[in-house]
Design an enzyme around this catalytic site. Structure first.
Site, short mmCIF file in Angstrom:
data_model
loop_
_atom_site.label_atom_id
_atom_site.label_comp_id
_atom_site.label_asym_id
_atom_site.label_seq_id
_atom_site.Cartn_x
_atom_site.Cartn_y
_atom_site.Cartn_z
N LEU A 79 -35.25 -6.19 -8.07
CA LEU A 79 -35.64 -4.79 -7.92
C LEU A 79 -37.12 -4.65 -7.58
CD1 LEU A 79 -34.94 -1.75 -8.19
CD2 LEU A 79 -35.42 -1.96 -10.65
N SER A 80 -37.99 -5.33 -8.33
CA SER A 80 -39.44 -5.15 -8.18
C SER A 80 -39.97 -5.67 -6.85
CB SER A 80 -40.18 -5.85 -9.31
OG SER A 80 -39.86 -5.28 -10.56
N GLU A 90 -38.64 -4.93 -16.87
CA GLU A 90 -37.57 -3.94 -17.07
C GLU A 90 -38.13 -2.59 -17.48
OE1 GLU A 90 -33.94 -5.22 -19.00
OE2 GLU A 90 -34.41 -7.32 -18.57
N GLY A 91 -39.30 -2.27 -16.95
CA GLY A 91 -39.96 -1.01 -17.25
C GLY A 91 -41.05 -1.20 -18.28
#
Length: 385
Positions: free
Chosen positions: A117-118, A363-364
């Protein structure tokens, strides 16, 4: 309001997991090379049946596994968690063909999964991702690529298990300028032409890398879920795994606390045991208090997830935030109470000190979790008016 307490079978299972981690998994972890996938360790997790439970159990069981493994072998915990993070979108949103091809191999530890994702410019602000999925159905070479509908072009960064994973859950922009609504999730095997990667030398010992996509072909058969609805796939996965990141943190905090109890109970200083100093005793009490509070919030969030509660995003964010910040505090205080010996390479606390920092970011980050919590609180208030 979800509540949680361990029943006797769960307690026994956790004890068994801690023993397995110490006796069978830690020796394999010690033979691994930092920064690289430890396939022998992953295969053993599969042999023990733990990876299969990623797809047959709920959030509470996931947290129990992660906390118990983290207590005795953080490398085993992380290997299990990364398999789950990378493969959960396939389990939850994959086609029958995607699930049949990959999930049995993830479960037996022969295929390594990764969650991509990142990006270099889209870490905390995941909706700003720029990896492009450009329409390629009319491309003259599409036919030779099996009818490629899109070509992925761009970069991913800070991807756990990259570049050694066998497949990636990749999030790419299919509709420019649409923010979170224009993102699609793809299952991309590592051998696709145009996909390359490099490892990154990070503080954490588990593998993390960067991926480069040079017109990587993907088709409708590679889509996870729906086109332009991939952000839901990402957030649904994170809502499950964020509480379990908290469980990982609680496992580390408990290991640090137990090491501190043992050390302060036997260490002679100032004419007595360290534990007899009020300042030390109060500090240990504070470490225990915070660890237990974090544990309760983690399992409340996991229970809420399993029960399908409406406030899962808020609870998941709270659990990850409190537990990871708590673990950082507890491990740091444990190091302080142990003194210089805890900084020696190979000491448990030296290891935990390196491990405990990353979960406050991935993850945030903690700041993102606070933003989620506030957003959910105001949304609840507005809905009630």
């Amino acid at each position: 309001m979800p509540a949680f307490s361990l029943d006797p079978p769960q307690s026994a299972w956790c004890a068994e997991l801690r023993a397995l981690a110490a006796e069978r998994l830690r020796p394999l972890a010690e033979k691994g090379e930092p920064g690289h996938v430890n396939r022998a360790l992953v295969a053993e997790l599969g042999q023990l049946g733990l990876l299969e439970r990623l797809f047959t159990s709920g959030a509470v069981d996931l947290c129990l596994m992660r906390e118990s493994l983290a207590y005795a072998c953080t490398e085993a915990e992380t290997a299990l968690a990364l398999q789950g993070l990378g493969a959960h979108p396939v389990h939850a949103h994959g086609t029958p063909a995607q699930r049949e091809r990959w999930l049995p191999r993830v479960a037996d530890g022969t295929a390594i999964a990764a969650f991509a994702l990142s990006e270099p410019a889209a870490g905390s602000d995941a909706a700003a991702l720029e990896l492009r999925a450009e329409a390629g159905a009319s491309d003259p070479v599409a036919e030779s690529d099996g009818g490629a509908r899109w070509r992925l072009t761009g970069e991913k960064c800070w991807i756990s298990n990259a570049p050694e994973a066998d497949f990636y859950t990749v999030f790419a922009r299919t509709t420019p300028g649409a923010g979170a609504r224009g993102v699609t999730a793809f299952l991309v095997p590592a051998d696709r032409p145009g996909l390359t990667g490099t490892g990154l030398d990070m503080l954490s010992p588990h593998p993390i890398g960067a991926l480069s996509f040079d017109a990587v072909p993907v088709t409708a058969d590679d889509v996870l879920g729906e086109v332009d609805r991939g952000f839901r796939v990402a957030m649904g996965t994170l809502n499950l795994f964020r509480p379990s990141v908290g469980a990982f943190a609680v496992g580390m905090a408990q290991a640090a606390l137990d090491a501190t109890l043992a050390h302060t109970a036997q260490r002679e200083a100032f004419g007595g045991k360290l534990k007899d100093l009020q300042s030390v005793a109060h500090q240990v009490a504070e470490m225990a208090l915070r660890t237990e509070a974090a544990r309760l919030m983690v399992y409340a969030a996991a229970t809420a997830y399993d029960e399908g509660a409406a406030d899962v995003p808020k609870r998941a964010a709270m659990a990850k935030l409190l537990a990871t910040e708590t673990a950082q505090y507890v491990v740091d205080q444990a190091v302080q109470l142990h003194g210089a010996r805890a900084l020696r390479r190979g000491h448990l606390l030296e290891h935990l000190y390196r491990e405990v920092r990353a979960p406050r970011i991935y993850e945030g980050a903690s700041e993102v979790q606070r933003g989620i919590i506030a957003k959910e609180l105001y949304a609840t208030r507005e809905a009630a008016q």
